[in-house]
Write an enzyme that holds these catalytic residues in place. Sequence first.
Site, mmCIF file in Angstrom:
data_model
loop_
_atom_site.group_PDB
_atom_site.id
_atom_site.type_symbol
_atom_site.label_atom_id
_atom_site.label_comp_id
_atom_site.label_asym_id
_atom_site.label_seq_id
_atom_site.Cartn_x
_atom_site.Cartn_y
_atom_site.Cartn_z
ATOM 1 N N CYS A 2 0.864 -1.395 0.101
ATOM 2 C CA CYS A 2 0.015 0.080 0.009
ATOM 3 C C CYS A 2 0.849 1.245 -0.037
ATOM 4 O O CYS A 2 2.047 1.175 0.323
ATOM 5 C CB CYS A 2 -0.891 0.035 1.423
ATOM 6 S SG CYS A 2 -1.855 -1.404 1.629
ATOM 7 N N ARG A 27 1.522 1.698 -6.078
ATOM 8 C CA ARG A 27 1.380 0.770 -5.059
ATOM 9 C C ARG A 27 0.591 0.167 -4.569
ATOM 10 O O ARG A 27 0.089 -1.190 -4.010
ATOM 11 C CB ARG A 27 2.327 1.412 -3.533
ATOM 12 C CG ARG A 27 3.699 1.946 -3.782
ATOM 13 C CD ARG A 27 4.028 2.602 -2.567
ATOM 14 N NE ARG A 27 3.995 1.569 -1.440
ATOM 15 C CZ ARG A 27 5.166 0.846 -1.336
ATOM 16 N NH1 ARG A 27 6.070 0.748 -2.166
ATOM 17 N NH2 ARG A 27 5.390 -0.055 -0.467
ATOM 18 N N TRP A 75 -3.790 -1.873 -1.181
ATOM 19 C CA TRP A 75 -4.044 -2.923 -2.220
ATOM 20 C C TRP A 75 -4.102 -4.048 -1.214
ATOM 21 O O TRP A 75 -3.313 -4.337 -0.371
ATOM 22 C CB TRP A 75 -2.407 -3.014 -2.781
ATOM 23 C CG TRP A 75 -2.176 -4.343 -3.493
ATOM 24 C CD1 TRP A 75 -1.623 -5.437 -3.254
ATOM 25 C CD2 TRP A 75 -2.728 -4.450 -5.080
ATOM 26 N NE1 TRP A 75 -1.763 -6.384 -3.949
ATOM 27 C CE2 TRP A 75 -2.151 -5.762 -5.199
ATOM 28 C CE3 TRP A 75 -3.071 -3.827 -5.913
ATOM 29 C CZ2 TRP A 75 -2.479 -6.565 -6.360
ATOM 30 C CZ3 TRP A 75 -3.338 -4.257 -7.157
ATOM 31 C CH2 TRP A 75 -2.876 -5.513 -7.383
ATOM 32 N N ASN A 101 0.905 -0.274 6.248
ATOM 33 C CA ASN A 101 1.347 -1.078 4.925
ATOM 34 C C ASN A 101 2.065 -2.083 5.577
ATOM 35 O O ASN A 101 2.937 -1.938 6.525
ATOM 36 C CB ASN A 101 2.282 -0.152 4.036
ATOM 37 C CG ASN A 101 2.830 -1.159 2.992
ATOM 38 O OD1 ASN A 101 2.394 -1.965 2.275
ATOM 39 N ND2 ASN A 101 4.182 -0.638 2.558
ATOM 40 N N GLY A 102 1.765 -3.395 5.204
ATOM 41 C CA GLY A 102 2.336 -4.523 5.777
ATOM 42 C C GLY A 102 1.031 -5.622 6.210
ATOM 43 O O GLY A 102 0.053 -5.456 5.676
ATOM 44 N N GLU A 486 9.891 -20.345 -19.242
ATOM 45 C CA GLU A 486 9.739 -19.050 -18.534
ATOM 46 C C GLU A 486 10.841 -18.251 -19.121
ATOM 47 O O GLU A 486 10.264 -16.905 -19.539
ATOM 48 C CB GLU A 486 9.563 -19.098 -17.037
ATOM 49 C CG GLU A 486 9.406 -17.862 -16.446
ATOM 50 C CD GLU A 486 8.148 -16.908 -16.842
ATOM 51 O OE1 GLU A 486 7.191 -17.352 -17.729
ATOM 52 O OE2 GLU A 486 8.214 -15.814 -16.354
ATOM 53 N N LYS A 490 10.219 -14.877 -21.497
ATOM 54 C CA LYS A 490 10.474 -13.253 -21.004
ATOM 55 C C LYS A 490 11.124 -12.892 -22.109
ATOM 56 O O LYS A 490 11.309 -11.660 -22.380
ATOM 57 C CB LYS A 490 11.312 -13.620 -19.688
ATOM 58 C CG LYS A 490 10.923 -13.648 -18.441
ATOM 59 C CD LYS A 490 9.824 -12.672 -17.938
ATOM 60 C CE LYS A 490 8.270 -12.604 -18.381
ATOM 61 N NZ LYS A 490 7.553 -13.497 -17.653
ATOM 62 N N GLU A 493 9.001 -12.039 -25.224
ATOM 63 C CA GLU A 493 7.963 -10.837 -25.000
ATOM 64 C C GLU A 493 8.762 -9.386 -24.880
ATOM 65 O O GLU A 493 7.984 -8.441 -25.356
ATOM 66 C CB GLU A 493 7.036 -11.194 -23.959
ATOM 67 C CG GLU A 493 7.699 -10.930 -22.695
ATOM 68 C CD GLU A 493 6.508 -11.602 -21.531
ATOM 69 O OE1 GLU A 493 6.578 -11.889 -20.466
ATOM 70 O OE2 GLU A 493 5.178 -10.797 -21.697
ATOM 71 N N HIS A 509 15.509 -35.096 -30.338
ATOM 72 C CA HIS A 509 14.363 -35.413 -30.943
ATOM 73 C C HIS A 509 13.993 -34.469 -31.948
ATOM 74 O O HIS A 509 12.675 -34.383 -32.521
ATOM 75 C CB HIS A 509 12.916 -35.732 -30.106
ATOM 76 C CG HIS A 509 13.563 -36.873 -29.148
ATOM 77 N ND1 HIS A 509 13.446 -38.194 -29.613
ATOM 78 C CD2 HIS A 509 13.585 -36.913 -27.792
ATOM 79 C CE1 HIS A 509 13.899 -39.046 -28.494
ATOM 80 N NE2 HIS A 509 14.047 -38.193 -27.438
ATOM 81 N N LYS A 608 -1.194 -6.159 -20.037
ATOM 82 C CA LYS A 608 -0.985 -6.422 -18.831
ATOM 83 C C LYS A 608 -2.011 -7.649 -18.429
ATOM 84 O O LYS A 608 -1.731 -8.792 -17.915
ATOM 85 C CB LYS A 608 -0.960 -5.528 -17.606
ATOM 86 C CG LYS A 608 -0.453 -6.003 -16.342
ATOM 87 C CD LYS A 608 0.974 -6.420 -16.224
ATOM 88 C CE LYS A 608 1.181 -7.127 -14.992
ATOM 89 N NZ LYS A 608 2.413 -8.083 -14.954
HETATM 90 C C1 AGP Z 1 3.955 -12.971 -19.137
HETATM 91 O O1 AGP Z 1 4.993 -12.135 -18.754
HETATM 92 C C2 AGP Z 1 2.588 -12.249 -19.168
HETATM 93 N N1 AGP Z 1 2.599 -11.143 -18.423
HETATM 94 C C3 AGP Z 1 1.655 -13.162 -19.524
HETATM 95 O O2 AGP Z 1 2.025 -14.441 -20.030
HETATM 96 C C4 AGP Z 1 0.511 -13.567 -18.299
HETATM 97 O O3 AGP Z 1 1.212 -14.448 -17.370
HETATM 98 C C5 AGP Z 1 -0.649 -14.117 -18.519
HETATM 99 O O4 AGP Z 1 -1.378 -13.360 -19.610
HETATM 100 C C6 AGP Z 1 -1.718 -14.762 -17.639
HETATM 101 O O5 AGP Z 1 -2.045 -13.544 -16.847
HETATM 102 P P1 AGP Z 1 -2.432 -13.663 -15.412
HETATM 103 O O6 AGP Z 1 -1.554 -14.295 -14.544
HETATM 104 O O7 AGP Z 1 -3.074 -12.214 -14.824
HETATM 105 O O8 AGP Z 1 -3.522 -14.638 -15.587
#
Ligand code: AGP
Length: 613
Positions: A2, A27, A75, A101-102, A486, A490, A493, A509, A608
Amino acid sequence: MCGIVGYVGYRRVVPVVLGGLKRLEYRGYDSAGIVFIQDGELKKYRSKGKLQNLENSMKEALGAPSHIGLGHTRWATHGAPTTENAHPHSDCTGELVVVHNGIIENYHSLRNELIEKGHTFASETDTEVLAHLIEEYLDGDLRAAVTKALSRVEGSYALGVLWTGMPDTLIAARNHSPLVLGVHEEEGGFMASDIPPLLPYTDQIIFLDDEELAVLTSNTHKIYSLKSGKEVTKEIQTISWNAAMAEKGGYKHFMLKEIYEQPQAIIDTVSGRINPETGSVDLPEMNLTEDDLANIDRIFLIACGTSWHAALVAKYWIERWAKIPVEVDIASEFRYRKLLIDERVLTVAISQSGETADTLAGVRLAKDLGSKIVTICNVVGSTMTREAHGTVYTHAGPEIGVASTKSFTSQLAALFLFTLYLAEKRETMEQEQRLLLGKELIRVANIIEEELPAMQDEIKKLIESFYDSRDFLFVGRGLNFPIALEGALKLKEISYIHAEGYASGELKHGPIALIDKDMPILGLTPKDSVYQKSISNVEEIKARQGRLILIGTRGDEQLKTITDDVLYLPEVHEELNPILYTIPAQLLAYEIASRRGCDVDQPRNLAKSVTVE
Ligand code: AGP
């Protein structure tokens, strides 16, 4: 996570606090509140939702002739994001208020104790306990009462306290949550969770340390140790950040800031959930009865993107320790296949946002088929948490960078807790083992904290010879295979380099045909139970002149005989390697993208939260 702002000085307080909260909105932003003293009385304003709602609700107070007050942007961790749960929280007299906050870990027992003593609670928050506890000890001396109250508290806090009995004084205190003070002869005294709110008024900053309390007036600031009660002398530091730098805590990008926030996010996620004496795991918001747990004969994990990678790691953990068969599905696939699900299946939906359309659709389908639903989620009150039977919250705080970093490692921490929880309830793991693994999780967070700066420096140098590659492979075995996936996600993207993750044993394979001297390959090769197999696989890459970079266990000299580019990490229990080995993979992607001049925080074509199918 927060945001807190406090001011006592010569300006009118509301614009200072409101402006400060706007700079802290990153935050948390599910509710907000402001309190100030006017004519000897507290005036309190609180609103659900964005800060704009609060501002709209207090238009007449903007010019109030008050010079002392506190603000908070929330938050949610304990209690839904409602106006009643928004800070500031008051004691029974309404003359004392607290912003916090905490997480107060022992708030249940304190709350019960205070209720027995006659205190009345108006919210579901852990914070309100602090207001009543201070009230309980208040006998004319606010500093003494706050000190005494905090000696009863377990957990983390950054705290602001205001009392009409001392209308010229603000109290601030901190333990494991950030809090800074700002001082200026002509402006007054400030407190905030981060530096941005202070910058329009002062560059003279004091960083409070853990277990310290500050007493602020317009022209004085005194700092005390909460343990000894003695005054401590703190250095005033001059900050030269501009506002944009300050918002990112001095980091170049939110993503980097969030990478560095991971140790705290993991600790906050684990905090208060494992009993350090018994290793017993407490997940009260999961809402599953003993019967529900006994009836489970299969678990489905569903998620998208990075959250799906967390699910892949969890499959190894749950099958190994809780001995329940696990299926992992990409939610967009899950929703369109013939599902053999009934009431004996537990469906666990993993989502940072709790709003991802495909995962949500999967939740609804599984629920209709009779499955109990648990969600692992970072956003209190999000749609998924409302539709699920129970939730295990991650406490990563808001994540601004589109690329998930701290939300991923805190999902792993939450899923590890979930595994220990199942194993405890189903009696598939010795208590000693649970204790050991619980402690190891915290140790891993501390190791990440210690290793991060040096790791970043090393990776920065390392990438110079391959940051402009067109393709990239990541390989790992067992628990580290999902981390290879992963790492590749990263990199693609945020840097737009074509990258793939493979299980090391799968290379032969097909993908091995891609390998030549221009192909960089990152191999995850910790000293674990599949170490020898992983080494054979990277030897196969070396034999085909692949450009190998290895990440392995400190002291493992064999890796140096395979390639010059080795990044070493401390040895941890192999079950927790996925959390540790994620960090260099994130940094590698970050440094490459940053070197290529990419828009790290807002990569092209991405959002996002993906709320459409
Ligand atoms: C990865 O860096 C992305 N932001 C994306 O793959 C994300 O994990 C995916 O869209 C799922 O989002 P969520 O965890 O909010 O469901």
